[in-house]
Design a protein around this motif. Structure first.
Motif, PDB file in Angstrom:
ATOM      1  N   PRO A  83       0.823  -1.222   0.000  1.00 29.45           N
ATOM      2  CA  PRO A  83       0.000   0.000   0.000  1.00 29.45           C
ATOM      3  C   PRO A  83       0.851   1.263   0.000  1.00 29.45           C
ATOM      4  CG  PRO A  83      -0.934  -1.608   1.498  1.00 29.45           C
ATOM      5  CD  PRO A  83       0.385  -2.170   1.048  1.00 29.45           C
ATOM      6  N   PHE A  84       1.982   1.239   0.704  1.00 27.67           N
ATOM      7  CA  PHE A  84       2.889   2.388   0.706  1.00 27.67           C
ATOM      8  C   PHE A  84       3.463   2.606  -0.691  1.00 27.67           C
ATOM      9  CE2 PHE A  84       7.385   3.803   1.164  1.00 27.67           C
ATOM     10  CZ  PHE A  84       7.127   5.104   1.542  1.00 27.67           C
ATOM     11  N   GLY A  85       3.844   1.527  -1.355  1.00 25.70           N
ATOM     12  CA  GLY A  85       4.357   1.623  -2.712  1.00 25.70           C
ATOM     13  C   GLY A  85       3.304   2.142  -3.674  1.00 25.70           C
ATOM     14  N   GLN A  86       2.068   1.703  -3.487  1.00 24.84           N
ATOM     15  CA  GLN A  86       0.966   2.191  -4.322  1.00 24.84           C
ATOM     16  C   GLN A  86       0.781   3.694  -4.147  1.00 24.84           C
ATOM     17  OE1 GLN A  86      -2.324  -0.277  -3.034  1.00 24.84           O
ATOM     18  NE2 GLN A  86      -2.050  -1.695  -4.732  1.00 24.84           N
ATOM     19  N   LEU A  87       0.927   4.171  -2.905  1.00 30.16           N
ATOM     20  CA  LEU A  87       0.795   5.604  -2.636  1.00 30.16           C
ATOM     21  C   LEU A  87       1.901   6.386  -3.345  1.00 30.16           C
ATOM     22  CD1 LEU A  87      -0.517   7.965  -1.103  1.00 30.16           C
ATOM     23  CD2 LEU A  87       1.014   7.446   0.809  1.00 30.16           C
ATOM     24  N   LEU A  88       3.125   5.861  -3.304  1.00 34.54           N
ATOM     25  CA  LEU A  88       4.227   6.537  -3.986  1.00 34.54           C
ATOM     26  C   LEU A  88       3.960   6.636  -5.485  1.00 34.54           C
ATOM     27  CD1 LEU A  88       7.462   5.089  -2.303  1.00 34.54           C
ATOM     28  CD2 LEU A  88       6.318   7.259  -1.860  1.00 34.54           C
ATOM     29  N   ARG A  89       3.432   5.564  -6.063  1.00 35.16           N
ATOM     30  CA  ARG A  89       3.144   5.577  -7.504  1.00 35.16           C
ATOM     31  C   ARG A  89       1.974   6.491  -7.830  1.00 35.16           C
ATOM     32  NH1 ARG A  89       4.133  -0.268 -10.334  1.00 35.16           N
ATOM     33  NH2 ARG A  89       6.200  -0.673  -9.473  1.00 35.16           N
ATOM     34  N   LYS A  90       0.955   6.447  -6.991  1.00 37.44           N
ATOM     35  CA  LYS A  90      -0.233   7.264  -7.230  1.00 37.44           C
ATOM     36  C   LYS A  90       0.111   8.749  -7.221  1.00 37.44           C
ATOM     37  CE  LYS A  90      -4.948   8.007  -5.475  1.00 37.44           C
ATOM     38  NZ  LYS A  90      -5.938   7.619  -4.443  1.00 37.44           N
ATOM     39  N   THR A  91       1.016   9.137  -6.335  1.00 39.72           N
ATOM     40  CA  THR A  91       1.410  10.545  -6.216  1.00 39.72           C
ATOM     41  C   THR A  91       2.625  10.885  -7.085  1.00 39.72           C
ATOM     42  OG1 THR A  91       2.781   9.982  -4.303  1.00 39.72           O
ATOM     43  CG2 THR A  91       0.518  10.716  -3.866  1.00 39.72           C
ATOM     44  N   SER A  92       3.215   9.859  -7.724  1.00 48.77           N
ATOM     45  CA  SER A  92       4.416   9.999  -8.566  1.00 48.77           C
ATOM     46  C   SER A  92       5.642  10.439  -7.767  1.00 48.77           C
ATOM     47  CB  SER A  92       4.173  10.978  -9.729  1.00 48.77           C
ATOM     48  OG  SER A  92       3.224  10.446 -10.638  1.00 48.77           O
ATOM     49  N   LEU A  93       5.609  10.279  -6.445  1.00 46.21           N
ATOM     50  CA  LEU A  93       6.773  10.610  -5.631  1.00 46.21           C
ATOM     51  C   LEU A  93       7.945   9.683  -5.933  1.00 46.21           C
ATOM     52  CD1 LEU A  93       5.087  11.340  -2.176  1.00 46.21           C
ATOM     53  CD2 LEU A  93       6.227  12.991  -3.672  1.00 46.21           C
ATOM     54  N   THR A 177       0.520  16.851 -17.258  1.00 47.88           N
ATOM     55  CA  THR A 177       1.101  15.880 -16.335  1.00 47.88           C
ATOM     56  C   THR A 177       0.738  16.211 -14.902  1.00 47.88           C
ATOM     57  OG1 THR A 177       2.962  15.405 -17.803  1.00 47.88           O
ATOM     58  CG2 THR A 177       3.260  14.902 -15.468  1.00 47.88           C
ATOM     59  N   VAL A 178       0.848  17.487 -14.542  1.00 51.35           N
ATOM     60  CA  VAL A 178       0.476  17.913 -13.193  1.00 51.35           C
ATOM     61  C   VAL A 178      -0.988  17.563 -12.921  1.00 51.35           C
ATOM     62  CG1 VAL A 178       0.176  19.892 -11.664  1.00 51.35           C
ATOM     63  CG2 VAL A 178       2.190  19.754 -13.151  1.00 51.35           C
ATOM     64  N   LYS A 179      -1.834  17.808 -13.911  1.00 46.10           N
ATOM     65  CA  LYS A 179      -3.256  17.493 -13.779  1.00 46.10           C
ATOM     66  C   LYS A 179      -3.472  15.997 -13.599  1.00 46.10           C
ATOM     67  CE  LYS A 179      -7.669  18.039 -16.220  1.00 46.10           C
ATOM     68  NZ  LYS A 179      -8.323  18.529 -17.458  1.00 46.10           N
ATOM     69  N   LYS A 180      -2.743  15.172 -14.370  1.00 46.25           N
ATOM     70  CA  LYS A 180      -2.862  13.717 -14.272  1.00 46.25           C
ATOM     71  C   LYS A 180      -2.414  13.220 -12.904  1.00 46.25           C
ATOM     72  CE  LYS A 180      -4.186  12.295 -18.468  1.00 46.25           C
ATOM     73  NZ  LYS A 180      -5.240  11.294 -18.749  1.00 46.25           N
ATOM     74  N   VAL A 181      -1.307  13.775 -12.394  1.00 44.65           N
ATOM     75  CA  VAL A 181      -0.797  13.352 -11.092  1.00 44.65           C
ATOM     76  C   VAL A 181      -1.811  13.658 -10.001  1.00 44.65           C
ATOM     77  CG1 VAL A 181       0.952  13.802  -9.326  1.00 44.65           C
ATOM     78  CG2 VAL A 181       1.634  13.523 -11.720  1.00 44.65           C
ATOM     79  N   ILE A 182      -2.423  14.834 -10.077  1.00 48.88           N
ATOM     80  CA  ILE A 182      -3.405  15.234  -9.066  1.00 48.88           C
ATOM     81  C   ILE A 182      -4.610  14.300  -9.073  1.00 48.88           C
ATOM     82  CG2 ILE A 182      -5.055  17.031  -8.416  1.00 48.88           C
ATOM     83  CD1 ILE A 182      -2.991  19.089  -9.371  1.00 48.88           C
ATOM     84  N   THR A 183      -5.053  13.884 -10.274  1.00 52.32           N
ATOM     85  CA  THR A 183      -6.237  13.022 -10.383  1.00 52.32           C
ATOM     86  C   THR A 183      -5.902  11.536 -10.379  1.00 52.32           C
ATOM     87  OG1 THR A 183      -6.166  13.105 -12.816  1.00 52.32           O
ATOM     88  CG2 THR A 183      -7.474  14.783 -11.685  1.00 52.32           C
ATOM     89  N   SER A 184      -4.585  11.190 -10.432  1.00 50.00           N
ATOM     90  CA  SER A 184      -4.122   9.794 -10.485  1.00 50.00           C
ATOM     91  C   SER A 184      -4.757   9.036 -11.643  1.00 50.00           C
ATOM     92  CB  SER A 184      -4.434   9.065  -9.167  1.00 50.00           C
ATOM     93  OG  SER A 184      -3.835   9.727  -8.090  1.00 50.00           O
TER      94      SER A 184
END
Length: 207
Positions: A83-93, A177-184
């Motif tokens: 789940p932590f890894g999923q969060l990193l990917r979802k936020t592109s961190l 890209t910024v828009k995509k990252v915000i909406t995942s």
């Protein structure tokens, strides 16, 4: 063409330097969390093809464990992605270390995403055009489907970018890209957490 490439490279370097400087505190926190939750190393380093297919080492934060089966083989992605890894990917961190690749001139901010080295002999002549430009952290395919499109659609969009690239288009892609990252939007591909492996085109596999 040379002047445009120099302008793009200068823009990449300046923006990557500013972003990296601003993101260092966040990267420090992410680094510590990855070490704590997933163990060492915190950075994932993998060889990818760059401009004209020349290999370089892509940097990302790790998002998966190294869990293996009884035979020592890595488990499938969905079993190793926490789940932590999923969060990193979802936020592109997880992508932040790639700013270092941009500073080194291995990546551009915008361009076709660098894929796996083993895909190189599988491309058609048309698809191989994606390597005529420096690969990017984000690209036309990423803002038009990301992982939620087929390989063929992704390559068509990569080649379209190569043949139609301008600085104005790059600015548009960065904004989207910024828009995509915000909406995942488009993070996963059906049942896959990322794109499934590319196995070549049907016509390449015949005979």
């Amino acid at each position: 063409m040379g002047e445009r490439n120099m302008l793009k490279r200068s823009f990449d370097f300046i923006i990557a330097f500013l972003l990296l400087s601003a993101a260092l505190p966040v990267m420090g926190v992410v680094y510590a969390l990855v070490r704590f939750k997933l163990g060492a190393p915190a950075l994932f380093k993998q060889q990818r093809p760059g401009l004209h297919g020349k290999p370089f080492y892509l940097l990302k934060f790790r998002t998966m464990t190294d869990e293996r089966d009884g035979e020592g083989k890595l488990l499938s992605d969905h079993l190793r992605l926490t789940p932590f890894g999923q969060l990193l990917r979802k936020t592109s961190l997880d992508e932040l270390p790639q700013l270092i690749n941009v500073l080194k001139g291995e990546l551009s901010l915008v361009g076709p995403r660098p894929l796996l080295m083993e895909y190189l002999p599988l491309y058609t002549e048309e698809q191989a055009k994606r390597h005529l430009v420096r690969p990017g952290i984000t690209g036309w395919a990423q803002v038009n489907g990301r992982n939620a499109v087929t390989w063929e659609e992704r390559f068509e969009r990569d080649v379209w970018y190569v043949e139609n690239r301008t600085m104005l288009l790059d600015f548009k892609i960065l904004f989207l890209t910024v828009k995509k990252v915000i909406t995942s939007d488009g993070v996963s591909n059906g049942a896959h957490m990322t794109m499934p492996l590319f196995e070549g085109n049907a016509r390449n596999q015949e005979g």
